[in-house]
Design a protein around this motif. Structure first.
Motif, mmCIF file in Angstrom:
data_model
loop_
_atom_site.group_PDB
_atom_site.id
_atom_site.type_symbol
_atom_site.label_atom_id
_atom_site.label_comp_id
_atom_site.label_asym_id
_atom_site.label_seq_id
_atom_site.Cartn_x
_atom_site.Cartn_y
_atom_site.Cartn_z
ATOM 1 N N MET A 11 47.918 4.359 -17.867
ATOM 2 C CA MET A 11 48.990 3.607 -17.231
ATOM 3 C C MET A 11 48.944 3.722 -15.709
ATOM 4 N N GLY A 12 48.055 4.568 -15.198
ATOM 5 C CA GLY A 12 47.954 4.759 -13.753
ATOM 6 C C GLY A 12 46.603 4.305 -13.237
ATOM 7 N N GLU A 13 46.299 3.028 -13.449
ATOM 8 C CA GLU A 13 44.967 2.514 -13.114
ATOM 9 C C GLU A 13 44.648 2.622 -11.630
ATOM 10 N N ASP A 14 45.658 2.498 -10.746
ATOM 11 C CA ASP A 14 45.368 2.571 -9.312
ATOM 12 C C ASP A 14 44.944 3.981 -8.909
ATOM 13 N N LYS A 15 45.572 5.000 -9.503
ATOM 14 C CA LYS A 15 45.189 6.379 -9.213
ATOM 15 C C LYS A 15 43.759 6.653 -9.702
ATOM 16 N N GLU A 16 43.428 6.155 -10.887
ATOM 17 C CA GLU A 16 42.078 6.375 -11.402
ATOM 18 C C GLU A 16 41.046 5.608 -10.584
ATOM 19 N N LEU A 17 41.404 4.419 -10.130
ATOM 20 C CA LEU A 17 40.489 3.675 -9.258
ATOM 21 C C LEU A 17 40.212 4.462 -7.978
ATOM 22 N N GLU A 18 41.262 5.074 -7.412
ATOM 23 C CA GLU A 18 41.084 5.931 -6.235
ATOM 24 C C GLU A 18 40.135 7.079 -6.544
ATOM 25 N N TYR A 19 40.331 7.685 -7.693
ATOM 26 C CA TYR A 19 39.500 8.822 -8.100
ATOM 27 C C TYR A 19 38.022 8.421 -8.112
ATOM 28 N N TYR A 20 37.723 7.273 -8.722
ATOM 29 C CA TYR A 20 36.326 6.840 -8.808
ATOM 30 C C TYR A 20 35.785 6.380 -7.454
ATOM 31 N N LEU A 21 36.634 5.795 -6.626
ATOM 32 C CA LEU A 21 36.207 5.437 -5.267
ATOM 33 C C LEU A 21 35.773 6.679 -4.500
ATOM 34 N N LEU A 22 36.547 7.741 -4.635
ATOM 35 C CA LEU A 22 36.235 8.983 -3.928
ATOM 36 C C LEU A 22 34.999 9.659 -4.515
ATOM 37 N N LEU A 23 34.850 9.591 -5.841
ATOM 38 C CA LEU A 23 33.638 10.128 -6.469
ATOM 39 C C LEU A 23 32.402 9.414 -5.926
ATOM 40 N N ASP A 24 32.511 8.107 -5.750
ATOM 41 C CA ASP A 24 31.385 7.313 -5.241
ATOM 42 C C ASP A 24 31.307 7.319 -3.720
ATOM 43 N N LYS A 25 32.218 8.075 -3.083
ATOM 44 C CA LYS A 25 32.278 8.189 -1.615
ATOM 45 C C LYS A 25 32.376 6.819 -0.946
ATOM 46 N N ILE A 26 33.282 6.011 -1.485
ATOM 47 C CA ILE A 26 33.559 4.680 -0.933
ATOM 48 C C ILE A 26 34.819 4.751 -0.086
ATOM 49 N N PHE A 27 34.744 4.226 1.105
ATOM 50 C CA PHE A 27 35.875 4.240 2.038
ATOM 51 C C PHE A 27 36.773 3.038 1.759
ATOM 52 N N THR A 28 38.037 3.287 1.467
ATOM 53 C CA THR A 28 39.008 2.209 1.249
ATOM 54 C C THR A 28 39.619 1.814 2.593
ATOM 55 N N ILE A 43 34.113 21.185 -3.263
ATOM 56 C CA ILE A 43 33.779 22.097 -2.170
ATOM 57 C C ILE A 43 32.269 22.147 -1.951
ATOM 58 N N ARG A 44 31.515 22.231 -3.044
ATOM 59 C CA ARG A 44 30.062 22.334 -2.937
ATOM 60 C C ARG A 44 29.445 21.097 -2.292
ATOM 61 N N THR A 45 29.972 19.922 -2.637
ATOM 62 C CA THR A 45 29.429 18.668 -2.099
ATOM 63 C C THR A 45 30.115 18.238 -0.808
ATOM 64 N N ARG A 46 31.072 19.042 -0.358
ATOM 65 C CA ARG A 46 31.810 18.752 0.875
ATOM 66 C C ARG A 46 32.443 17.362 0.850
ATOM 67 N N ASN A 47 33.006 17.032 -0.287
ATOM 68 C CA ASN A 47 33.692 15.746 -0.427
ATOM 69 C C ASN A 47 35.120 15.924 0.094
ATOM 70 N N TRP A 48 35.268 15.951 1.407
ATOM 71 C CA TRP A 48 36.566 16.241 2.014
ATOM 72 C C TRP A 48 37.619 15.177 1.710
ATOM 73 N N PRO A 49 37.267 13.882 1.636
ATOM 74 C CA PRO A 49 38.284 12.903 1.227
ATOM 75 C C PRO A 49 38.858 13.196 -0.160
ATOM 76 N N MET A 50 38.012 13.693 -1.078
ATOM 77 C CA MET A 50 38.511 14.053 -2.404
ATOM 78 C C MET A 50 39.416 15.277 -2.332
ATOM 79 N N LEU A 51 39.078 16.229 -1.460
ATOM 80 C CA LEU A 51 39.931 17.397 -1.279
ATOM 81 C C LEU A 51 41.279 16.987 -0.702
ATOM 82 N N ASP A 52 41.239 16.078 0.262
ATOM 83 C CA ASP A 52 42.485 15.541 0.821
ATOM 84 C C ASP A 52 43.339 14.908 -0.275
ATOM 85 N N LYS A 53 42.700 14.151 -1.143
ATOM 86 C CA LYS A 53 43.428 13.476 -2.223
ATOM 87 C C LYS A 53 43.981 14.473 -3.225
#
Length: 393
Positions: free
Chosen positions: A221-238, A283-293
């Protein structure tokens, strides 16, 4: 006993400190002048426009008629309405406007199901991007022109500026302010400081191949949150387009507000837990946008913070006065943060008077927490197009 009390109080204080400092940093970021500019593109892309609509007979025709006024070649965009529970008369009006109507066949109703149904029916190669709008949304005639300029620059994900369409009740007015605080902190403030913007459920545009592949993984029911999750996994800037507006109808009474937040809170908790499992990888991949999220998704609703910080500070003051002062300083910082995040146009007498109703909103949001389980598994519809008064009127 004093040491134990100090440790407990500190453990409670630390998350509130992190959350409020987070708000302060991005509220300041919002006030940093920075405008994104995209040159007018000579390339015009093909867009699929999706309007999921559940029992939206009161607003959908007006929204579609408004969108058809686009200053963009008609052959370069197609509108699809997923008509769930709407009347034959409404569907006929939409068909007369040349709109493609899809009648749902899925059993579990959700926005994700409507979007996936659409993506399974259309031909992906016919379009470059997909725009998601709610049934009550209105946009300006140059909407597609402006998002096309951004899309042509290479953007994969775009969030446009959703603003209140109505302020006819105090609840709607406060909901509009809340939306703008979200825009200030989670979108403009983030982009100004070099981080991707948060999605907000509508007024969104995605590159169609990425969207179709990603939506196939989403059924919650939270498709926008999951879309954000996958955007960050793919390191895509919104990208956030502050000057491209989408008018969105705000909830008009506290019961609808509670029901709506029930779904939002459930989606946020679920996505936070999914992201938390990847903490070591982040932390290992230094995905700081994901950490921020991850930090962002850990934050309770602001109205809860507004109520809980002074309550907890007062309790601490009764038990150990010397430990309480930092709570009240923190609360002051929170008020400053919200003041920075609220756009200047809301500094009015009406805003001040509406703030007096925040205790009632606080209770409504608390009720939302009691229904999180249903918000996670059951489609919650927010009615549109009807004028409603607050229950205390």
């Amino acid at each position: 006993m004093g040491t134990v009390l100090f440790i407990i109080e500190t453990l409670i204080f630390i998350p509130f400190l992190v959350w409020i400092v987070y708000f302060f940093v991005f509220s300041v970021g919002f006030r940093i002048p920075k405008k994104l500019f995209f040159e007018r593109s000579n390339s015009q892309h093909r867009f699929l426009i999706i309007f999921p609509a559940y029992k939206e007979d009161a607003v959908i025709v007006d929204s579609i008629q408004s969108f058809l006024k686009q200053d963009y070649p008609k052959e370069l965009f197609e509108i699809v309405v997923v008509s769930d529970g709407m009347t034959k008369e409404t569907n006929q009006k939409l068909e007369n406007l040349g709109i493609r109507i899809l009648i749902p066949t899925y059993e579990k109703r959700s926005k994700a199901a409507a979007l996936n149904m659409t993506m399974n029916v259309i031909k992906e190669e016919d379009f470059d991007g997909v725009v998601i709008l709610d049934a009550d949304n209105l946009v300006s005639p140059n909407y597609l022109v402006l998002v096309n300029d951004c899309f042509a620059s290479g953007a994969v994900a775009i969030q446009t500026h959703r603003i209140a369409k109505n302020s006819n009740t105090d609840t709607a007015y406060l909901d509009g302010i809340s939306e703008e605080i979200n825009n200030s902190i989670f979108r403009q403030g983030h982009v100004n400081l070099g981080l991707p913007a948060a999605l907000t459920g509508s007024g969104m545009l995605f590159e169609i191949k990425w969207f179709k592949n990603t939506m196939a993984k989403i059924s919650s029911m939270g498709e926008d949150k999951e879309l954000e999750y996958y955007l960050l996994l793919d390191k895509i800037f919104t990208v956030y387009l502050e000057d491209v507006y989408v008018l969105d109808e705000k909830v008009q009474n506290r019961r609808d507000l509670s029901n709506q937040r029930k779904r939002w809170i459930a989606a946020q908790i679920d996505t936070f837990l999914i992201t938390l499992k990847r903490f070591r990888t982040i932390i290992r991949t230094r995905n700081w946008p994901m950490l921020d999220k991850l930090i962002q998704w850990s934050i309770p609703p602001r109205i809860i913070l507004l109520g809980m910080v002074p309550i907890l500070g007062s309790i601490v003051y009764l038990v150990a006065p010397t430990l309480a002062y930092k709570w009240f300083i923190l609360y002051g910082l929170f008020i400053v943060s919200l003041g920075l995040a609220i756009p200047n146009r809301f500094y009015t007498r009406r805003t001040l008077l509406c703030f007096l109703k925040l205790p009632f909103i606080f209770m409504a949001i608390l009720r939302s927490f009691m229904g999180i389980k249903s918000g996670r598994n059951t489609f919650v519809h927010t009615p549109h197009g009807e004028k409603k008064e607050d229950y205390n009127h």
